[in-house]
Design a protein around this motif. Structure first.
Motif, mmCIF file in Angstrom:
data_model
loop_
_atom_site.group_PDB
_atom_site.id
_atom_site.type_symbol
_atom_site.label_atom_id
_atom_site.label_comp_id
_atom_site.label_asym_id
_atom_site.label_seq_id
_atom_site.Cartn_x
_atom_site.Cartn_y
_atom_site.Cartn_z
ATOM 1 N N GLU A 153 4.548 -2.947 9.365
ATOM 2 C CA GLU A 153 4.967 -2.201 8.166
ATOM 3 C C GLU A 153 6.475 -2.378 7.977
ATOM 4 O O GLU A 153 7.248 -2.289 8.943
ATOM 5 C CB GLU A 153 4.622 -0.724 8.345
ATOM 6 N N GLU A 164 -7.604 2.415 4.676
ATOM 7 C CA GLU A 164 -7.204 3.380 3.663
ATOM 8 C C GLU A 164 -5.803 3.914 3.901
ATOM 9 O O GLU A 164 -5.381 4.875 3.254
ATOM 10 C CB GLU A 164 -8.225 4.521 3.623
ATOM 11 N N GLY A 165 -5.092 3.286 4.841
ATOM 12 C CA GLY A 165 -3.701 3.665 5.076
ATOM 13 C C GLY A 165 -3.565 4.789 6.080
ATOM 14 O O GLY A 165 -4.537 5.413 6.501
ATOM 15 N N ASN A 172 -5.967 1.819 -3.750
ATOM 16 C CA ASN A 172 -5.251 2.245 -2.549
ATOM 17 C C ASN A 172 -6.040 1.996 -1.257
ATOM 18 O O ASN A 172 -5.870 2.709 -0.264
ATOM 19 C CB ASN A 172 -4.863 3.725 -2.632
ATOM 20 N N LYS A 173 -6.863 0.983 -1.278
ATOM 21 C CA LYS A 173 -7.587 0.574 -0.083
ATOM 22 C C LYS A 173 -7.350 -0.918 0.114
ATOM 23 O O LYS A 173 -7.476 -1.702 -0.823
ATOM 24 C CB LYS A 173 -9.083 0.853 -0.201
ATOM 25 N N LEU A 198 0.850 -1.188 0.000
ATOM 26 C CA LEU A 198 0.000 0.000 0.000
ATOM 27 C C LEU A 198 0.887 1.239 0.000
ATOM 28 O O LEU A 198 1.760 1.387 0.875
ATOM 29 C CB LEU A 198 -0.919 0.010 1.231
ATOM 30 N N ASN A 199 0.663 2.083 -1.001
ATOM 31 C CA ASN A 199 1.424 3.327 -1.118
ATOM 32 C C ASN A 199 2.927 3.079 -1.088
ATOM 33 O O ASN A 199 3.692 3.808 -0.435
ATOM 34 C CB ASN A 199 1.027 4.301 0.002
ATOM 35 N N GLY A 200 3.337 1.996 -1.769
ATOM 36 C CA GLY A 200 4.765 1.708 -1.893
ATOM 37 C C GLY A 200 5.382 1.041 -0.691
ATOM 38 O O GLY A 200 6.596 0.808 -0.680
ATOM 39 N N LYS A 201 4.601 0.685 0.325
ATOM 40 C CA LYS A 201 5.147 0.033 1.511
ATOM 41 C C LYS A 201 4.551 -1.366 1.637
ATOM 42 O O LYS A 201 3.411 -1.615 1.251
ATOM 43 C CB LYS A 201 4.848 0.841 2.770
#
Length: 658
Positions: free
Chosen positions: A604, A656-657, A633-634, A585-588
């Motif tokens: 993470e 949603e991060g 992105n969810k 998620l979001n590059g992580k």
């Protein structure tokens, strides 16, 4: 003879006549033999010689005890003439017994009795009812019965079984209070020493109750309602009032009015009123209206399991009868301090939308909050009734804006495995059949363009799913040994599959462009130990696989370099873990849930620092063997299994991060 001598002669004759009468004996009082009456009873006869007596009549004794007191005195008062007099004796004696009676008179304060006569009593005279009134009435009314041969100490039988004592009676009338009857219309009989089938004129009928109005028409719970009408029972205990079929407490009653308290257990806001009185039911023409709830103030933000306070009016006095919803999720009411305040626990979900209205329902009326309530949980439950049964395999893949899960239905009578399509826009699932059979421990994975399934069966079939046509195509068979619980990941459009099975450390890659499998380097773990269900992450062109299990989970994690075909052990994960999920998620990269004892942890990964940091837990319950996928992105996580009191297998959450 001259006139003077004639006058003297007449006077002399008159005087002589008077002197002659005075010499005759005068009967003071005499008792004659009784005369029987047709139908029962006797006529007692006597003779009296004086009209100057103050009372006369008859005295009756038992023959067996002549010296005892009289058992009956029939007084006829002062006689109007000399000679014979009589009285009828129709009841009150014992059949077959012998009795004595004497005529008597009272003169100058002294009682004189005649000689006695005897008789054997053959039975009471049948009483006769000529009329009674009222003909229609109420329980508790005083009824007058007219007739003859009633005698003393009478009982009245209503309907053959309900007996009531007379409040007053003579031989020709009886007054009695109408008792609680067993039927609306009833006959009337006389009961003396034995049941008497007296002639009955008509029957008595209870008046039917009537409801003409009630007030107020709009009420709150436990408010007093006045019911107006007629023919209710004066005794409030004999009135039954039901509102919506529920018994209401009657606190006052009269013939034309009842006061009742609105009960707590009614089930509709527009209940009917029914009154049962006088053994009869009557229903109101109109209905009551129960005032609906109103919300004045409610919070605007909160987390699941928070306690929040809702203020308003007309809430149900029994706190758990208030139904509170946040969106479509029902909240548990903890208590209600008053009818204007509710304290509720925010439910865990489901919340398909992050922002929802709060509603309070009482019976069939609902109040909606003016402001919206925002769920602030990091992980939000979006569904608690997913139609699938997912328990670690076969797997998931995402194509475009939809996710696909290869798994069973939650219908446990159906053993088939399906391709389930999830649409996050509608939060709906569609079930599609598979054109092949597969092992439960097979594997599904996607490369962003297509979905792929390794069947895990002896023939090692491998299939590709084309979303544009919704069709499956069989591809080149897997070239390695058959296995279950394999570890899979995707890098640069290629599919990688290895480990799993029994003591296998081999790994293979599939090139969709060439439709070919080839073996890559083995992961250097202990070749004598099985390693199943490791979780794969794809970050910055490398794959990272974590955990897995021989028996109770492992902590090591590895990186694969596809350019150099090289495996590198990166260290140990913070906890021993297995049966977990992974996502980007979001590059992580993230590892979540799992652990053979069950976690809801989420970690993470910082690639540069090669470091794991624990972040927000996945919901409130531990789970393992879950599914995960990312759309727009969810992150979605759900299914699997949890503790016996947490029904996580039907649940799906969204994040949603940070």
């Amino acid at each position: 003879m001259n006139r003077k001598l004639l006058t003297l002669l007449i006077i002399s004759l008159l005087i002589g006549s008077c002197n002659k009468d005075d010499t005759q004996p005068m009967v003071a009082i005499a008792t004659e033999s009784p005369s029987p009456i047709d139908g029962g009873g006797l006529t007692l006869i006597g003779t009296i010689g004086y009209i100057s007596a103050t009372d006369h009549g008859f005295i009756i004794y038992r023959a067996e005890d002549e010296s005892s007191y009289a058992i009956r005195r029939i007084s006829l008062g002062s006689p109007e003439s000399r000679g014979s007099f009589s009285a009828q004796l129709t009841s009150g004696l014992d059949e077959g017994e012998t009795y004595l009676y004497r005529a008597y008179m009272i003169r100058n304060g002294e009682q004189t009795e005649g000689h006695q006569q005897s008789f054997i009593w053959t039975g009471d005279r049948l009483p006769e009812i000529s009329d009674f009134f009222p003909k229609n009435g109420h329980i508790g009314d005083t009824m007058t019965i007219e007739g003859r041969y009633f005698g003393d100490h009478q009982y009245i039988v209503f309907g053959g079984s309900k007996t009531e004592s007379a409040i007053s009676s003579t031989d020709s009338y009886i007054k009695v209070v109408v008792p609680e009857l067993e039927s609306v219309e009833t006959s009337i009989h006389i009961w003396k020493n034995i049941p008497q089938n007296a002639k009955v004129v008509g029957s008595f009928r209870l008046e039917a109750p009537e409801i003409t109005s009630f007030e107020p028409n709009q009420v709150d719970f436990r408010e007093i309602i006045t019911i107006n009408g007629d023919h209710f029972d004066n005794d409030l205990r004999r009135n039954e009032v039901r509102i919506d079929g529920k018994v209401a407490n009657v606190i006052a009653s009269s013939r034309n009015s009842l006061s009742v308290v609105l009960p707590d257990d009614i089930e509709t806001s527009y209940p009917k009123i029914t009154v049962r009185a006088q053994l009869q039911d009557v229903e109101s023409i109109g209905t009551l209206e129960i005032n609906g709830p109103e919300i004045d103030l409610s919070p605007t933000t909160g987390n699941s399991r928070d306690e929040i306070t809702i203020t308003g009016s007309n809430f149900h006095p029994v706190y758990y009868q208030n139904k509170v919803f946040i969106g479509d999720a029902e909240a548990e009411v903890q208590y209600a301090s008053t009818r204007t305040k509710l304290v509720v626990e925010v439910p865990e979900g489901p919340y398909p939308n992050k922002v929802n209205n709060i509603s309070v329902s009482v019976l069939d009326k609902t109040a909606m909050s003016d402001s919206e309530f925002e769920i602030q949980d990091t992980w939000r439950v979006v569904s608690n009734d997913i139609p699938i049964s997912y328990y670690g395999h076969p797997g998931t893949f995402v194509l475009g804006s939809k996710a696909y899960l290869i798994c069973n239905s939650n219908d446990y009578t159906d053993s088939n495995i399906y391709n389930w399509e999830y649409n996050p826009e509608t939060n709906e699932w569609a079930k599609h059949a598979l054109p092949f059979s597969m092992n439960y421990s097979g594997d599904a994975i996607g490369n962003g363009q297509n979905g792929f399934v390794y069947t895990g069966e002896a023939n090692d079939n491998f299939w590709m799913f084309d979303q544009s046509t919704m069709q499956w195509q069989q591809m080149a068979d897997f070239i390695g040994p058959q296995r279950g619980g394999a570890t899979t990941f995707s890098l640069n459009g290629k599919i990688y599959l290895g480990l799993g099975g029994s003591k296998l450390e081999d790994f293979y890659a599939y090139d969709p462009d060439l439709d070919e499998w080839y073996r890559i380097s083995d992961i250097p773990i202990n070749p004598y130990q099985s390693r199943a269900n490791m979780t794969g992450l794809e970050l910055d062109g490398f794959a990272y696989i974590v955990g897995g299990a021989r028996t109770t989970g492992e902590a090591d994690y590895w990186r694969y370099d596809p350019v150099n075909d090289l495996w590198t052990e990166m260290g140990n994960f913070p906890v021993v873990i297995g049966e977990n999920v992974s996502f980007i998620l979001n590059g992580k990269g993230y590892i979540a849930t799992g652990g053979w004892s069950g976690y809801n942890y989420c970690w993470e990964y910082d690639v540069g620092a090669n470091q794991w940091t624990r972040v927000e837990n996945v919901g409130h319950w531990a789970r393992e063997r879950a599914f995960s996928f990312v759309i727009n992105n969810k992150v979605y996580i759900g299914g699997g299994s949890g503790s016996s009191y947490a029904n996580v297998e039907d649940e799906m959450l969204i994040w949603e991060g940070n």
